[in-house]
Design an enzyme around this catalytic site. Structure first.
Site, PDB file in Angstrom:
ATOM      1  N   VAL A  63     -25.705 -12.045 -56.178  1.00 37.06           N
ATOM      2  CA  VAL A  63     -25.949 -10.609 -56.085  1.00 37.06           C
ATOM      3  C   VAL A  63     -24.701  -9.811 -56.441  1.00 37.06           C
ATOM      4  CG1 VAL A  63     -26.511  -8.703 -54.532  1.00 37.06           C
ATOM      5  CG2 VAL A  63     -27.789 -10.853 -54.385  1.00 37.06           C
ATOM      6  N   THR A 115     -26.870 -13.372 -45.932  1.00 39.50           N
ATOM      7  CA  THR A 115     -27.280 -13.267 -44.524  1.00 39.50           C
ATOM      8  C   THR A 115     -28.321 -14.353 -44.267  1.00 39.50           C
ATOM      9  OG1 THR A 115     -28.736 -11.455 -45.253  1.00 39.50           O
ATOM     10  CG2 THR A 115     -26.752 -10.850 -44.045  1.00 39.50           C
ATOM     11  N   THR A 150     -29.114  -8.107 -46.806  1.00 37.97           N
ATOM     12  CA  THR A 150     -30.393  -7.899 -46.133  1.00 37.97           C
ATOM     13  C   THR A 150     -30.246  -8.181 -44.646  1.00 37.97           C
ATOM     14  OG1 THR A 150     -31.556  -8.613 -48.124  1.00 37.97           O
ATOM     15  CG2 THR A 150     -32.818  -8.576 -46.077  1.00 37.97           C
ATOM     16  N   CYS A 173     -33.803 -15.347 -49.679  1.00 35.94           N
ATOM     17  CA  CYS A 173     -34.491 -14.077 -49.393  1.00 35.94           C
ATOM     18  C   CYS A 173     -35.843 -14.275 -48.728  1.00 35.94           C
ATOM     19  CB  CYS A 173     -34.667 -13.275 -50.684  1.00 35.94           C
ATOM     20  SG  CYS A 173     -33.125 -12.604 -51.339  1.00 35.94           S
ATOM     21  N   ARG A 207     -29.793 -23.038 -52.355  1.00 36.98           N
ATOM     22  CA  ARG A 207     -29.795 -22.600 -50.948  1.00 36.98           C
ATOM     23  C   ARG A 207     -31.208 -22.579 -50.383  1.00 36.98           C
ATOM     24  NH1 ARG A 207     -26.774 -16.977 -51.189  1.00 36.98           N
ATOM     25  NH2 ARG A 207     -27.902 -16.946 -53.184  1.00 36.98           N
TER      26      ARG A 207
END
Length: 458
Positions: free
Chosen positions: A22, A90, A125, A265, A336
């Site tokens: 990101v 996160t 997030t 996500c 991930r």
């Protein structure tokens, strides 16, 4: 002169804290309009960027070579900037509760180097309230400055889709928020420098935080519904993809498909929302139900593979299975929270050895996170089953004929002693023990079965 004007005139600099999938594309985009410092604690990653190597494959080596981003792992360099963007992961812990350690550490690092007149924008997030209740106190404690007086804070949730070359930072409407109207205006103007699609000003930081976390929760629930349908239809002997194609002819049918839901996500964000809901005394029902279905899909795929093997009398203990794709999504090196690993773990419980092929996966991350090594395509021989788990573009060129050569054959015929025409004839003999598990429907079901495969898909 406002902070925005100072940035445009290159009197002030922008810093990016966290240069992953990101943060790095954001840094590169802003570097076309402003002076940018790209900071990450990972010195190895910084060294790659300095050498013009993009380990994320998000923008490519050429762009990294040409960018003017000033890459560094020296946190004191953050003092040279007054507009800071925090874009760190996160994740969740083993018990599915939020792991805010990366965000807290980034806030501490920035706080130690924060100067008066700065504006900090968080992109990570989180559940509603984290920016104001967790991050701001850390910034104040570490800097000795007062939020709202000495520095301001905003929030703009990341919407970058790793591996997606169409929906990029520049082409996705950017939600922005600020602690007051002045902050909101500056944050909006700065992001408008690079976001061609424009910005949307959220009513508050908490609204922006909530908007982000429900985006992925909504998608997670829809995919869970598709996965549940797949389980039902498999029991009924109906091909799920065929059902969805038929239903999709209606104009308002939502285009979701079954599959593994991993990554940083969709497989994580819903837990942030349900965690906060629990704190407020509400136990989520729909969100957690969807999460349970999606979290169990790796186990379901492994068990279905074993059942198909049993049907054709294969010995399970000691069997070998080839798995094509281990990243959490196609055409992306990110491993991930990949649910393909769940398939591998479950197969191991049955005594099945898995060999993984993935030209996209980050080998070092795969070993560090899961202690898994990759195999070359040429090493895939004498398999009892083949699973196509991730539809990388590179896999789409593989033909059924090539796949058929990957299975155990020594008890049937010695191909090395056969000439080319004899080998071709052998392929044309329909066999009933070549198990092909095609999770995303890469291959035509009729062609696969006509070629003699025991074919199964979600």
């Amino acid at each position: 002169m406002s902070l925005y004007e100072s940035i445009v005139n290159k009197k002030d600099r922008i810093s990016l804290i966290g240069l992953g999938y990101v943060g790095m594309p954001i840094a590169v985009a802003f570097a076309k309009k402003a002076d940018v410092i790209g900071f990450d604690v990972n010195e190895q990653k910084i060294d790659c960027y300095k050498r013009g190597i993009d380990p994320t494959k998000e923008v490519g080596n050429k762009i990294i070579e040409e960018t003017t981003v000033d890459f560094t792992s020296d946190e004191t360099r953050l003092r040279e900037a007054r507009f800071h963007i925090v874009a760190v992961p996160t994740p969740v812990k083993e018990d599915h509760t939020p792991d805010l350690a990366p965000l807290k550490n980034a806030s501490s690092t920035l706080g130690r180097n924060l100067i008066k007149g700065s504006l900090v924008v968080f992109e990570s997030t989180v559940y509603p309230g984290v920016t104001e209740d967790v991050c701001i106190p850390i910034l104040e404690r570490e800097s000795g400055l007062k939020c709202g007086v000495d520095f301001k804070v905003g929030y703009s949730p990341e919407r970058i889709n790793p591996g997606d070359k169409i929906h990029r930072l520049e082409t996705i409407i950017k939600v922005v928020a600020g602690q007051d109207e002045e902050t909101l205006d500056i944050v909006a103007k700065v992001y408008e420098l690079v976001v061609e699609a424009g910005v949307y000003k959220a009513a508050s930081i908490k609204v922006a935080e909530a908007a982000k976390v429900i985006e992925n929760s909504q998608r997670d629930i829809n995919i869970a519904f598709m996965n549940e349908l797949s389980i039902i239809f498999n029991k009924l002997g109906i091909d799920t993809k065929s059902v969805l194609e038929a239903a999709g002819t209606k104009w308002n049918f939502l285009n979701f498909t079954p599959g593994l839901v991993g990554g940083h996500c969709i497989g994580v964000d819903p837990y942030y929302l349900t965690y906060k809901a629990e704190q407020m005394g509400y136990h989520s029902q729909i969100i957690l139900a969807g999460r349970k279905i999606n979290d169990d899909m790796g186990k379901y795929v492994a068990e279905s593979t074993v059942k198909e093997m049993i049907k054709v009398n294969k010995q399970i203990n000691g069997a070998k299975v080839a798995i094509f794709g281990v990243t959490f999504k196609e055409n992306c090196p990110d491993v991930r929270n990949t649910k393909v690993v769940d398939i591998i773990k479950e197969l191991k419980e049955f005594g099945v050895d898995s060999k993984v092929v993935d030209p996209e996966a980050d080998k070092e991350d795969l070993w560090r996170e899961y202690k898994l090594k990759l195999c070359e395509l040429k090493d895939i021989k004498e398999m009892d089953a083949v699973i196509f788990a991730v539809p990388h573009d590179e896999f789409k060129t593989i033909q059924l004929e090539e796949i058929k050569m990957m299975y155990s054959r020594n008890r049937y015929v010695n191909f090395e002693s056969m000439n080319e025409s004899a080998a071709a004839s052998e392929f044309n003999i329909n066999r009933d023990d070549c198990i092909l598990i095609d999770l995303k429907g890469m291959f035509n079901i009729k062609e696969a079965r006509n070629a003699g495969f025991v074919y199964w898909r979600l």
